[in-house]
Design an enzyme around this catalytic site. Structure first.
Site, PDB file in Angstrom:
ATOM      1  N   ASN A  58       0.952  -1.177  -0.009  1.00 50.24           N
ATOM      2  CA  ASN A  58      -0.144  -0.040  -0.045  1.00 50.24           C
ATOM      3  C   ASN A  58       0.578   1.087   0.094  1.00 50.24           C
ATOM      4  OD1 ASN A  58      -2.453   1.005   0.298  1.00 50.24           O
ATOM      5  ND2 ASN A  58      -1.333   1.856   2.590  1.00 50.24           N
ATOM      6  N   HIS A 111      16.271 -17.174 -12.436  1.00 50.00           N
ATOM      7  CA  HIS A 111      17.457 -16.136 -13.880  1.00 50.00           C
ATOM      8  C   HIS A 111      17.902 -15.031 -12.565  1.00 50.00           C
ATOM      9  CE1 HIS A 111      16.350 -18.132 -17.680  1.00 50.00           C
ATOM     10  NE2 HIS A 111      15.322 -18.253 -16.271  1.00 50.00           N
ATOM     11  N   LYS A 149      14.420 -21.036 -29.379  1.00 54.04           N
ATOM     12  CA  LYS A 149      14.399 -19.704 -30.230  1.00 54.04           C
ATOM     13  C   LYS A 149      13.745 -20.674 -31.890  1.00 54.04           C
ATOM     14  CE  LYS A 149      15.988 -16.974 -26.992  1.00 54.04           C
ATOM     15  NZ  LYS A 149      14.743 -15.981 -26.458  1.00 54.04           N
ATOM     16  N   GLU A 195       9.630 -17.937 -21.340  1.00 52.09           N
ATOM     17  CA  GLU A 195       9.081 -17.528 -20.544  1.00 52.09           C
ATOM     18  C   GLU A 195       7.134 -18.017 -20.705  1.00 52.09           C
ATOM     19  OE1 GLU A 195      10.926 -13.996 -21.672  1.00 52.09           O
ATOM     20  OE2 GLU A 195      11.450 -15.446 -20.988  1.00 52.09           O
ATOM     21  N   HIS A 220      11.214 -18.339 -13.875  1.00 49.18           N
ATOM     22  CA  HIS A 220      11.969 -17.313 -14.506  1.00 49.18           C
ATOM     23  C   HIS A 220      11.195 -16.103 -14.195  1.00 49.18           C
ATOM     24  CE1 HIS A 220      12.414 -14.676 -17.812  1.00 49.18           C
ATOM     25  NE2 HIS A 220      12.543 -15.931 -18.555  1.00 49.18           N
ATOM     26  N   ARG A 221      12.123 -15.276 -13.919  1.00 46.19           N
ATOM     27  CA  ARG A 221      11.812 -14.059 -13.542  1.00 46.19           C
ATOM     28  C   ARG A 221      11.203 -12.909 -14.221  1.00 46.19           C
ATOM     29  NH1 ARG A 221      17.799 -10.345 -12.437  1.00 46.19           N
ATOM     30  NH2 ARG A 221      18.367 -10.308 -14.320  1.00 46.19           N
ATOM     31  N   THR A 264      18.518 -21.409 -24.480  1.00 49.15           N
ATOM     32  CA  THR A 264      16.233 -21.711 -24.210  1.00 49.15           C
ATOM     33  C   THR A 264      15.354 -21.598 -25.916  1.00 49.15           C
ATOM     34  OG1 THR A 264      16.766 -19.618 -22.365  1.00 49.15           O
ATOM     35  CG2 THR A 264      14.527 -19.711 -24.484  1.00 49.15           C
TER      36      THR A 264
END
Length: 475
Positions: free
Chosen positions: A123, A327, A175, A204, A294-295, A173
């Site tokens: 808050n 990561h 691709k 991700e 993963h972030r 990763t």
């Protein structure tokens, strides 16, 4: 905040508005071992004293509200209130201060990162008296740590499961991250694992889209894993992303992964949420699955220097919520990461006990007691020429993840994996022989490329690639 007069009401308490610092700024307070401690970077509005701003943060993130309420008399504010106990200026910043706040442990639900963050940052960041606010660090007391399971397995158990020791783990990763069919995706996974990588990874944002539904991807990736394992004699894995729109769907995907017999699943812990992440981490421990984290979305929270939350706080929260990998930047690639600060939160992920070290951004000594460690993942714009620096910076307990640096090899996916594995083995051998990777790294890679045509081709392709921008993540 301008002082306002208190008015006497007939109900027997002094109604009205009073300065926060009268109640919540307590410079004589001695912190307890059970307190959660927070370091906030505070930028007050013009005219607001630092003591009032720090006290406002303590109040609005604990028991306070904007006016005196009669129900304060029904509890012990002195027992439950947050306290701003110290304020110091930020070097080089005239309008910024570090406010240290102590929170009694009873304010927080056991084993709930969700509740901890709802209280501390839920808050107060919209408070008008502050121009900006950033949570720089938290000290999690031992008593609170012991209410969390933490990572499903931790570093040592993962190495035992994989039977891989004495070197960083290698990943990739797949691709392009979006658009491949499940069968072609599985083919890329197989080629990378067959070439020598330990892991491949869903990006991700690969969940369950029309071009590749999750069940099809899981099946083809499992086939690729088992085929590569049988041909190499090594244990392999692919981070199957279980992140979904509901917790129920996420768990359905994790259960299916376990039924396939794969070793690891994946979760986007910030977009998925801490409640979902903790739920998945508990399932993974109970069912022998490793959990890659993963972030995604972290830079929305941690990129600005004066507002938001530093990644070291998100890293601590992940260790509490649960994850075996996360990561953590690269220092040398395309994504954000200044060396000393990055290594500071890498130590917070891996080590049991970390001393206060302001030069690395660590504001508090942190004792994790028996909470398992998390492997940091270096990923983003890295290639074979970075291997010596990555090996030297991150050490053995890490995952080095090359996406384009594998799949962009001119001869294909498997040769790209071979190039990375050869480069890593050369760097580890050189380090074990006592050579200086920081100074001799390029020579080590060149010598290794003489007997590996795959590495030689990779060296030629990426010899000029650099990402030279000033780091935002500085003290």
């Amino acid at each position: 905040m301008s002082p306002q007069t208190e008015t006497k009401a007939s109900v027997g308490f002094k109604a009205g508005v009073k300065d926060y610092k009268l109640t919540y700024y307590t410079p004589d307070y001695e912190t307890k071992d059970t307190d959660i401690l927070a370091a906030f970077r505070v930028t007050p509005q013009p005219g607001v004293p630092p003591e009032e701003a720090g006290a406002a943060v303590a109040a609005e993130s604990s028991t306070g509200t904007w006016t005196t309420v009669w129900t304060d008399g029904l509890t012990s504010l002195d027992r439950y209130k947050g306290r701003c106990y110290h304020i110091e200026p930020v070097a080089g910043e005239e309008t910024q201060f570090i406010a240290y706040v102590a929170y009694p442990l009873d304010l927080f639900e056991e084993g709930s990162v969700t509740n901890m963050f709802t209280s501390i940052v839920g808050n107060v960041f919209g408070f008008k008296a502050l121009r900006a606010l950033r949570l720089e660090d938290l000290r999690i007391p031992v008593a609170y740590c012991k209410t969390f399971q933490g990572p499903p397995h931790g570093i040592q158990v993962e190495r035992d499961k994989l039977n891989k020791y004495g070197r960083p783990l290698l990943g990739c990763t797949i691709k392009p991250k979006l658009g491949l069919s499940a069968k072609n995706y599985g083919r890329a996974v197989y080629e990378c694992l067959r070439g020598g990588l330990d892991f491949t990874k869903d990006d991700e944002n690969v969940n369950s889209q029309p071009f590749m539904r999750w069940r099809d991807r899981f099946l083809f990736c499992a086939e690729a894993i088992f085929k590569a394992q049988s041909e190499t004699g090594e244990i392999k894995g692919h981070y199957l992303n279980a992140t979904a729109g509901t917790c129920e769907e996420m768990m359905k995907r994790a259960v299916f992964a376990r039924e396939l017999g794969v070793p690891i699943v994946m979760h986007d812990y910030l977009t998925g949420g801490f409640t979902a992440n903790t739920t998945l981490a508990h399932y993974c421990r109970d069912n022998g699955l490793l959990l890659h984290i993963h972030r995604a979305m972290h830079a929305v929270i941690d990129r600005q220097k004066n507002h938001g939350m530093h990644f070291r706080v998100l890293a601590k929260a992940l260790r509490m919520s649960g994850g075996d990998h996360i990561h953590a930047g690269t220092v040398v690639g395309k994504l954000e990461g200044e060396r000393d600060i990055t290594l500071g939160f890498v130590d917070l992920l891996r080590d049991d006990y970390i001393e206060k070290d302001r030069a690395r951004g660590i504001y508090f000594t942190q004792d994790w007691v028996s909470l398992p460690g998390v492997l940091p993942v270096a990923s983003g714009g890295i290639h074979v020429w970075h291997m010596p620096a990555l090996t030297e910076i991150f050490g053995d307990d890490s995952v080095l993840q090359f996406g384009g640096g594998t799949l962009g090899h001119p001869w294909g996916n498997a040769p790209g994996a071979v190039a990375n594995r050869v480069a890593l083995e050369a760097c580890v051998q050189a380090r074990n022989e006592g050579r200086d990777l920081a100074r001799e790294g390029n020579e080590i890679i060149r010598n290794a490329s003489k007997w590996s045509p795959e590495l030689a081709a990779a060296c030629e392709v990426w010899k000029e690639i650099k990402f030279e921008f000033q780091a935002m993540d500085t003290l």
